[in-house]
Design a protein around this motif. Structure first.
Motif, PDB file in Angstrom:
ATOM      1  N   ARG A 135       0.815  -1.214   0.000  1.00 34.98           N
ATOM      2  CA  ARG A 135       0.000   0.000   0.000  1.00 34.98           C
ATOM      3  C   ARG A 135       0.849   1.265   0.000  1.00 34.98           C
ATOM      4  O   ARG A 135       0.330   2.368  -0.043  1.00 34.98           O
ATOM      5  CB  ARG A 135      -0.942   0.006   1.218  1.00 34.98           C
ATOM      6  CG  ARG A 135      -1.909  -1.168   1.209  1.00 34.98           C
ATOM      7  CD  ARG A 135      -2.957  -1.056   2.280  1.00 34.98           C
ATOM      8  NE  ARG A 135      -3.851  -2.199   2.255  1.00 34.98           N
ATOM      9  CZ  ARG A 135      -4.884  -2.321   1.441  1.00 34.98           C
ATOM     10  NH1 ARG A 135      -5.153  -1.367   0.578  1.00 34.98           N
ATOM     11  NH2 ARG A 135      -5.660  -3.390   1.474  1.00 34.98           N
ATOM     12  N   ASN A 136       2.162   1.080   0.064  1.00 38.13           N
ATOM     13  CA  ASN A 136       3.049   2.242   0.083  1.00 38.13           C
ATOM     14  C   ASN A 136       3.407   2.649  -1.341  1.00 38.13           C
ATOM     15  O   ASN A 136       3.910   1.838  -2.122  1.00 38.13           O
ATOM     16  CB  ASN A 136       4.334   1.921   0.864  1.00 38.13           C
ATOM     17  CG  ASN A 136       4.046   1.564   2.308  1.00 38.13           C
ATOM     18  OD1 ASN A 136       3.166   2.162   2.921  1.00 38.13           O
ATOM     19  ND2 ASN A 136       4.775   0.595   2.840  1.00 38.13           N
ATOM     20  N   ILE A 137       3.121   3.890  -1.685  1.00 39.76           N
ATOM     21  CA  ILE A 137       3.481   4.415  -2.993  1.00 39.76           C
ATOM     22  C   ILE A 137       4.925   4.892  -2.937  1.00 39.76           C
ATOM     23  O   ILE A 137       5.256   5.802  -2.173  1.00 39.76           O
ATOM     24  CB  ILE A 137       2.557   5.574  -3.406  1.00 39.76           C
ATOM     25  CG1 ILE A 137       1.092   5.124  -3.339  1.00 39.76           C
ATOM     26  CG2 ILE A 137       2.913   6.069  -4.795  1.00 39.76           C
ATOM     27  CD1 ILE A 137       0.741   4.010  -4.289  1.00 39.76           C
ATOM     28  N   VAL A 138       5.812   4.250  -3.725  1.00 33.64           N
ATOM     29  CA  VAL A 138       7.220   4.629  -3.738  1.00 33.64           C
ATOM     30  C   VAL A 138       7.432   5.681  -4.811  1.00 33.64           C
ATOM     31  O   VAL A 138       7.122   5.456  -5.984  1.00 33.64           O
ATOM     32  CB  VAL A 138       8.119   3.405  -3.997  1.00 33.64           C
ATOM     33  CG1 VAL A 138       9.587   3.816  -3.958  1.00 33.64           C
ATOM     34  CG2 VAL A 138       7.839   2.319  -2.966  1.00 33.64           C
ATOM     35  N   GLU A 139       7.931   6.832  -4.419  1.00 30.91           N
ATOM     36  CA  GLU A 139       8.197   7.911  -5.359  1.00 30.91           C
ATOM     37  C   GLU A 139       9.672   7.893  -5.755  1.00 30.91           C
ATOM     38  O   GLU A 139      10.495   7.204  -5.151  1.00 30.91           O
ATOM     39  CB  GLU A 139       7.819   9.252  -4.731  1.00 30.91           C
ATOM     40  CG  GLU A 139       6.338   9.349  -4.382  1.00 30.91           C
ATOM     41  CD  GLU A 139       5.988  10.673  -3.725  1.00 30.91           C
ATOM     42  OE1 GLU A 139       6.930  11.390  -3.320  1.00 30.91           O
ATOM     43  OE2 GLU A 139       4.793  10.996  -3.634  1.00 30.91           O
ATOM     44  N   PHE A 140       9.998   8.674  -6.788  1.00 30.15           N
ATOM     45  CA  PHE A 140      11.369   8.670  -7.287  1.00 30.15           C
ATOM     46  C   PHE A 140      12.358   9.198  -6.251  1.00 30.15           C
ATOM     47  O   PHE A 140      13.527   8.813  -6.255  1.00 30.15           O
ATOM     48  CB  PHE A 140      11.459   9.490  -8.574  1.00 30.15           C
ATOM     49  CG  PHE A 140      10.998   8.732  -9.790  1.00 30.15           C
ATOM     50  CD1 PHE A 140      11.745   7.680 -10.288  1.00 30.15           C
ATOM     51  CD2 PHE A 140       9.819   9.055 -10.414  1.00 30.15           C
ATOM     52  CE1 PHE A 140      11.325   6.970 -11.387  1.00 30.15           C
ATOM     53  CE2 PHE A 140       9.385   8.351 -11.532  1.00 30.15           C
ATOM     54  CZ  PHE A 140      10.143   7.298 -12.021  1.00 30.15           C
ATOM     55  N   SER A 141      11.914  10.060  -5.356  1.00 28.40           N
ATOM     56  CA  SER A 141      12.808  10.532  -4.291  1.00 28.40           C
ATOM     57  C   SER A 141      13.241   9.374  -3.394  1.00 28.40           C
ATOM     58  O   SER A 141      14.395   9.299  -2.963  1.00 28.40           O
ATOM     59  CB  SER A 141      12.108  11.612  -3.463  1.00 28.40           C
ATOM     60  OG  SER A 141      10.894  11.124  -2.902  1.00 28.40           O
ATOM     61  N   LYS A 142      12.312   8.453  -3.142  1.00 23.28           N
ATOM     62  CA  LYS A 142      12.644   7.266  -2.347  1.00 23.28           C
ATOM     63  C   LYS A 142      13.546   6.331  -3.128  1.00 23.28           C
ATOM     64  O   LYS A 142      14.462   5.710  -2.574  1.00 23.28           O
ATOM     65  CB  LYS A 142      11.343   6.553  -1.948  1.00 23.28           C
ATOM     66  CG  LYS A 142      11.551   5.338  -1.047  1.00 23.28           C
ATOM     67  CD  LYS A 142      12.101   5.718   0.308  1.00 23.28           C
ATOM     68  CE  LYS A 142      12.155   4.520   1.236  1.00 23.28           C
ATOM     69  NZ  LYS A 142      12.745   4.847   2.553  1.00 23.28           N
TER      70      LYS A 142
ATOM     71  N   GLN B 114      -1.482   1.306  -8.285  1.00 26.11           N
ATOM     72  CA  GLN B 114      -2.098   2.202  -7.299  1.00 26.11           C
ATOM     73  C   GLN B 114      -1.984   3.634  -7.798  1.00 26.11           C
ATOM     74  O   GLN B 114      -1.180   4.416  -7.299  1.00 26.11           O
ATOM     75  CB  GLN B 114      -1.395   2.052  -5.951  1.00 26.11           C
ATOM     76  CG  GLN B 114      -1.383   0.628  -5.420  1.00 26.11           C
ATOM     77  CD  GLN B 114      -0.539   0.514  -4.179  1.00 26.11           C
ATOM     78  OE1 GLN B 114      -0.856   1.091  -3.139  1.00 26.11           O
ATOM     79  NE2 GLN B 114       0.562  -0.205  -4.258  1.00 26.11           N
ATOM     80  N   LEU B 115      -2.772   3.959  -8.785  1.00 24.93           N
ATOM     81  CA  LEU B 115      -2.737   5.296  -9.349  1.00 24.93           C
ATOM     82  C   LEU B 115      -3.472   6.269  -8.437  1.00 24.93           C
ATOM     83  O   LEU B 115      -4.519   5.944  -7.880  1.00 24.93           O
ATOM     84  CB  LEU B 115      -3.359   5.296 -10.746  1.00 24.93           C
ATOM     85  CG  LEU B 115      -2.419   4.902 -11.897  1.00 24.93           C
ATOM     86  CD1 LEU B 115      -1.976   3.445 -11.765  1.00 24.93           C
ATOM     87  CD2 LEU B 115      -3.089   5.109 -13.240  1.00 24.93           C
ATOM     88  N   GLN B 116      -2.911   7.456  -8.295  1.00 26.29           N
ATOM     89  CA  GLN B 116      -3.456   8.449  -7.372  1.00 26.29           C
ATOM     90  C   GLN B 116      -4.354   9.479  -8.039  1.00 26.29           C
ATOM     91  O   GLN B 116      -4.949  10.310  -7.368  1.00 26.29           O
ATOM     92  CB  GLN B 116      -2.294   9.180  -6.678  1.00 26.29           C
ATOM     93  CG  GLN B 116      -1.339   8.259  -5.943  1.00 26.29           C
ATOM     94  CD  GLN B 116      -2.047   7.409  -4.909  1.00 26.29           C
ATOM     95  OE1 GLN B 116      -2.642   7.937  -3.980  1.00 26.29           O
ATOM     96  NE2 GLN B 116      -1.996   6.094  -5.066  1.00 26.29           N
ATOM     97  N   GLN B 117      -4.459   9.434  -9.362  1.00 27.17           N
ATOM     98  CA  GLN B 117      -5.291  10.398 -10.070  1.00 27.17           C
ATOM     99  C   GLN B 117      -6.779  10.110  -9.813  1.00 27.17           C
ATOM    100  O   GLN B 117      -7.157   8.957  -9.558  1.00 27.17           O
ATOM    101  CB  GLN B 117      -5.011  10.346 -11.579  1.00 27.17           C
ATOM    102  CG  GLN B 117      -3.667  10.912 -11.993  1.00 27.17           C
ATOM    103  CD  GLN B 117      -2.502   9.988 -11.665  1.00 27.17           C
ATOM    104  OE1 GLN B 117      -2.698   8.857 -11.262  1.00 27.17           O
ATOM    105  NE2 GLN B 117      -1.285  10.480 -11.841  1.00 27.17           N
ATOM    106  N   PRO B 118      -7.639  11.121  -9.905  1.00 23.37           N
ATOM    107  CA  PRO B 118      -9.060  10.921  -9.598  1.00 23.37           C
ATOM    108  C   PRO B 118      -9.836  10.185 -10.687  1.00 23.37           C
ATOM    109  O   PRO B 118     -10.842   9.539 -10.403  1.00 23.37           O
ATOM    110  CB  PRO B 118      -9.592  12.350  -9.428  1.00 23.37           C
ATOM    111  CG  PRO B 118      -8.673  13.201 -10.240  1.00 23.37           C
ATOM    112  CD  PRO B 118      -7.327  12.550 -10.151  1.00 23.37           C
TER     113      PRO B 118
END
Length: 468
Positions: free
Chosen positions: A205-212, A274-278
């Motif tokens: 459930r954790n969204i990994v971003e490029f910063s991570k 797990q896309l975050q867009q509406p």
């Protein structure tokens, strides 16, 4: 009788520790209190209490309770049995045993603690006595076991029945999805010589971003910035790699750059993205029923989604005839589409797509297929899980064009291995190759061409002057 009351509360009476009669299997009236039961040879105290609780509980009533309610009542029953038979179990052992019994009744038995463990990404059951897990990219054997193969098969059948499917001699393989989204594959004897084998890819459930990713060593800061720009500029991207190499995780991160105003349609065998867009429509395939009817494939969904007015199409994994439809979609106004594919390198990914299209449309000439691929795909991102357990983007290539009968690729980034650190992790660098890929004009349209060139270390110059 020991007290189970909390501090400041009255101790519970013997009647309080007895679970409500509705939970118990009807028993004949007891004539006299039995003597303490002698444990069978080789049977532990916990096993004996476990068996007695399961015999006393009415399953039809138990399944109507919440997990918390059932755990509380099972704890009371464990305490009662231990007290009546003068079995030595402290409070912690009683609580642990109660949780194990509840896991057996309404969960997946010995697998439940592993499903709750956030450090575990994969669970691999090789028969009843061998369970492996993956933590931080490395496999390790755990001490948990099933009682026997029948116990493993019972858990597998519980998974199947929860989605209206079956796994038995007539249907010995199963692909399913747990309630939390985790993917499950089951194969049983006689196809599996080890007995029932269960493979679970846990849903994160954790969204990994490029910063991570940069912190983990998956990409460099320049590579992360380049990939973000590529996604924002609506390039068609294929992510390749082996099993468990992090393809879906990278795809999730790339999708984070999509404009919230776009309509996105995803197609998957088992929903993982797990896309975050509406404005996201998720489509999932359906296997055939017991009679072999009713199957809905990725290709069926691919054809249907083209009638749903998508801005972007994201195919969880291309693995068959849908490759042709995906290339068609990328070439007909659905720029910014993405997919993953199993392959050993970026070059191999293109070869696999060719083969898939040939299998679906055997009458197409090879040059026409390659022409479709060159027109459709802009970028190839190849990932690997390396021997230190770290998943890295090891190659980023762009499709340069078609030379004679060969698709020409150019390299933008490549991971160069330099050595090994004292802690066992690999040391390397993400080397950028100065280049001006053919999609630079599209980046200029979005105002990000120079920012992209900066990530490659390409010499800055005015693009308009260069074009003149």
């Amino acid at each position: 009788m020991s007290s189970f009351g909390k501090k400041g509360e009255l101790p519970l009476t013997e009647e309080d520790t007895v679970p409500p009669p509705s939970l118990l299997v009807p028993q004949p009236p007891a004539r006299a209190r039995p003597e303490p039961e002698t444990l069978r040879p080789g049977t532990t105290t916990s096993d004996a209490i476990h068996e007695q609780v399961l015999q006393k509980i009415e399953p039809g009533v138990a399944v109507q309770l919440t997990r918390e309610e059932l755990t509380t009542r099972v704890q009371h029953m464990v305490a009662q049995i231990a007290s009546e038979q003068r079995l030595t179990l402290n409070q912690q052992e009683q609580d642990t045993l109660a949780v194990h019994i509840v896991d057996e009744m309404v969960g997946l038995g010995p697998l439940e603690p592993l499903l709750r463990d956030t450090s575990v990404s994969d669970i691999l059951v090789n028969g009843p006595f061998m369970i492996y897990v993956e933590r931080r990219g490395k496999l390790e054997l755990v001490k948990l076991q099933f009682r026997n193969d029948a116990h493993v098969l019972h858990v597998a059948q519980r998974i199947a029945s929860s989605i209206g499917r079956r796994v038995d001699g007539s249907s010995p393989m199963l692909d399913a999805r747990l309630a939390d989204g985790s993917r499950v594959n089951v194969i049983i004897a006689p196809l599996s010589l080890r007995g029932t084998c269960v493979s679970i890819r846990k849903f994160s459930r954790n969204i990994v971003e490029f910063s991570k990713f940069t912190e983990l060593g998956t990409v460099s800061s320049e590579l992360a910035r380049a990939l973000e720009i590529c996604s924002r500029c609506r390039l068609n991207i294929i992510i390749s790699g082996g099993t468990g190499s992090g393809k879906t995780t990278v795809l999730n991160a790339l999708s984070g750059m999509i404009d919230p105003g776009e309509r996105i349609i995803t197609i998957e065998d088992a929903v993982e993205l797990q896309l975050q867009q509406p404005h996201v429509i998720q489509l999932e395939t359906r296997p055939p029923n017991i009679e072999g009817h009713g199957e809905v494939t990725q290709r069926d969904l691919m054809k249907n989604c083209l009638r749903m007015r998508p801005d972007r199409i994201i195919l969880g994994e291309v693995r068959g005839g849908e490759a042709f439809d995906m290339m068609q979609a990328m070439n007909t106004g659905h720029s910014g589409s993405m997919s993953t594919i199993h392959a050993n390198s970026a070059r191999d990914a293109l070869a696999r797509i060719e083969n898939m299209i040939l299998m679906a449309n055997a009458n197409l000439p090879l040059r026409a297929i390659r022409g479709q691929i060159v027109s459709a795909i802009d970028l190839l991102v190849h990932t690997e899980r390396m021997r230190d357990g770290v998943r890295r983007v090891v190659e980023v290539a762009y499709v340069a064009g078609l030379e004679a009968e060969t698709i020409s690729l150019g390299t933008l980034f490549q991971f160069k291995f330099l050595g090994e650190n004292p802690d066992g992790t690999l040391r390397g660098t993400f080397k950028a190759s100065p280049a001006r890929p053919r999609f630079l004009g599209r980046m200029e349209y979005f105002g990000l061409a120079q920012a992209f060139l900066d990530t490659l270390g390409t010499r800055s110059e005015n693009l308009e002057e260069r074009e003149r």
